[in-house]
Design a protein around this motif. Sequence first.
Motif: not given
Length: 480
Positions: A84, A86, A93, A97, A436
């Motif tokens: 993941w 960001n 992240s 995340g 988000e």
Amino acid sequence: MSAWSWDFVIFVLISVQCSLTLSDSDPIAQQKLDQVKDLPGQNFNVEFEHYAGYVTVNQESGRALFYWLTEAVEDPASKPLVLWLNGGPGCSSIAYGMAEELGPFHVQKDGKSLYLNPYSWNNGGMANLLFLDSPVGVGYSYSNTTSDIYNNGDKRTAADSLEFLLNWIERFPEYKGRDFYITGESYAGHYVPQLSQAIVRHNKANVESPINLKGYMVGNALIDDYSDHIGRYEYMWASGLISDQTYKKLNKVCSNESFFNPAQQCVEITDIAYQEMGNIDFYSIFTPTCTTNGITKRLMRRWHKVQQSYDPCTQQHSLVYFNSPEVQNALHVYQSNNTSRRWEICSDAVEMYWKDSPTSMLDLYHELISSGLRIWVYSGDTDGVIPVTSTHYSIDALNLTTINPWHAWYEDGQVAGRTQTYEGLTYVTVRGAGHEVPLHKPKQALTLIKSFLAGTSMAPSEQVIKSKTSASEKLQTFII
């Protein structure tokens, strides 16, 4: 200058040198050292292992990226690895995340304790989650060469992220050849396809590559500057946020401008648009803003749900938690005793001095579609920053053949969004979600990632299919 003082960049050299030496000479031993035992404020047990630490991506300058791996709850050895990212550029992240979206550990209002996210993407044994703070200067990631912070850009970010993965897999050899997917949101709409391209090209040149990339998925993603601009202005106008006059001026003045260096005339009309919108969260236009004094603009654009109540000030809690020395020690974050380093959610310095940013990712999409990757794009439909209209325009510009036409998909008997499948790409919207998606609609986001990993479409429920004819007849009767 960023709020982080650049003393922060210089860690306890002895500790760092020892760590890097051990990592280079014995990666497996470093994996064990990276294991996280207990986190401050964790008053619950977890049924998975997790690891955190640094991977050096450039020995000469001392660039090191911070990662946090949370294994799948069930049978992690058989589950894929999901990275993941960001965006920002310059946002962590870990901040987004992990701490407020899809990660298992979320921060409580007191900024000192955690709660377990039941909708984490590692729940149910679905995937092993790898969060990466990239590039250097973001989150806990650092460089021993201060100038590195002022020379970030798309190209170096992709190259460093590839180097990170190759070195990280040496530390975690159990992931060699494992199915691997890349996910992310916002400016990661650049990071994700660029890293995917770098991996695809690396794998073509290196038959024994350990990275088995299967596909990627991006949400509310920056894809094409022109499409993103005109889609944003259309969304703002259609949602009643701006006047007709401002809408026309935005299209005339700003539609061909860069997101990074817009002309002064575009800046001025954009300021008028923000004034017309008022004090709303542009990242989630129907939810409350944070009104706590002293919070930066970015903090005022977020909200969170904790124990069935909305908390628009979530990032303030993360600032407290991840700046705690006890938390940093638990996550193996090294820093000198005399530093004034402060952990940031987003680095203004990284964003301000960003060096290169292509205006479009459309060519990369065509290249990666032809490589056979599974590619999904999703969009929360209450985001004003990169709204559904922007993503519609970007996908339309790809000129792909439709396989399954636009239709609703369902969660708990309610419309959860809409979807359309193209040759080489799947597009999904999530109803009521902002920028988000895993934060605003966590259950629907969990369904989304499950479908993506399984390669199955977001099909309507059997009950909805059966009732399609009767519903159509009712509509016709109503219209008559």
